[in-house]
Design a protein around this motif. Sequence first.
Motif, mmCIF file in Angstrom:
data_model
loop_
_atom_site.group_PDB
_atom_site.id
_atom_site.type_symbol
_atom_site.label_atom_id
_atom_site.label_comp_id
_atom_site.label_asym_id
_atom_site.label_seq_id
_atom_site.Cartn_x
_atom_site.Cartn_y
_atom_site.Cartn_z
ATOM 1 N N ASP A 1 0.832 -1.199 0.000
ATOM 2 C CA ASP A 1 0.000 0.000 0.000
ATOM 3 C C ASP A 1 0.874 1.259 0.000
ATOM 4 O O ASP A 1 0.592 2.229 -0.718
ATOM 5 C CB ASP A 1 -0.913 -0.008 1.229
ATOM 6 C CG ASP A 1 -2.060 0.988 1.101
ATOM 7 O OD1 ASP A 1 -2.406 1.354 -0.033
ATOM 8 O OD2 ASP A 1 -2.615 1.392 2.137
ATOM 9 N N ARG B 1 -6.481 -1.917 -3.481
ATOM 10 C CA ARG B 1 -7.270 -1.617 -2.289
ATOM 11 C C ARG B 1 -8.631 -2.300 -2.323
ATOM 12 O O ARG B 1 -9.258 -2.497 -1.285
ATOM 13 C CB ARG B 1 -7.399 -0.105 -2.121
ATOM 14 C CG ARG B 1 -6.069 0.526 -1.711
ATOM 15 C CD ARG B 1 -6.159 2.010 -1.492
ATOM 16 N NE ARG B 1 -4.935 2.507 -0.862
ATOM 17 C CZ ARG B 1 -4.701 3.780 -0.581
ATOM 18 N NH1 ARG B 1 -5.609 4.702 -0.875
ATOM 19 N NH2 ARG B 1 -3.572 4.148 -0.004
ATOM 20 N N ALA C 1 -8.164 3.713 3.346
ATOM 21 C CA ALA C 1 -8.346 3.093 2.040
ATOM 22 C C ALA C 1 -9.161 4.002 1.162
ATOM 23 O O ALA C 1 -9.400 3.708 0.028
ATOM 24 C CB ALA C 1 -9.041 1.742 2.200
#
Length: 276
Positions: free
Chosen positions: A112, A250, A276
Amino acid sequence: MFKTRQLLGKYRIERKLADGGFASVFQAFDTIEGIHVALKVPHAGHVTDKTLSDFRREVRLLSRLEHPNILSLKDASFIDGHFVIVYPLGERTLSDRLRSRMSIANILDLTDQMLDAAAYAHSEKIIHCDIKPENMLLFPGHTLKLTDFGIAKIAQKTVRGAGTGTIGYMAPEQAMGKPSFRSDVFSLGLIVYRMISGVWPEYPYDWPGPGISRVRKRVTPEFVDFLKRSTDPRPRARYRDAIHMQNVFRRVRGGVFKKNQTKFTPGKTSMRARAA
């Protein structure tokens, strides 16, 4: 180039961290601020007008980028006749971290962060062109920062390169001198695949790659498809840029976490709460 404990302006050299094609990186102590830093210094034999121009360009490029997952610049100046770029000092590189096994939670967290950094660069019309574990530094708090934009390209209608990058991490079209946002996507996909499988796919790239059985055990079919599309040798079959790639990641990462949450040992590092 420098000896241990040698002074370079206010910086006391402690040790060499890495050697690159055009520069060396040293760990040093800032005797004024009282902190440890990293110094990037071009090799003496490569100090030409063009080299210095490239480094100045890197400095100006970094000054545009303000993101928590992109390494910031502390200073850039001539010191004792050397052009020196000063950065915060990380704990180790992602390449160092890959020498030991990582939990899925850590892998998803690092993925991420690296996608966040690349997506921001792409939103600024910058192609990195040399995304690899050695160019990702880890800091306290499990924070990843992308660095070394020295050969990054400013995306225009037509981007022309010269096969710049690092063999083994480079998309096929980039090796032919035609880098694009999709080339960075390919490199990112290889790194995520390596973190999950424990094996580095080698050229010529084909699917499925080595270690695919381990990948399928650790992640969901949707995540396997995400990896497959990210590392497709055909540029147009990949995600168009890191922004697109991040959006898909995501969407599919939640299933991976649920699949593996019963395997986590209490007390181990857990996935940080990230928006997110």
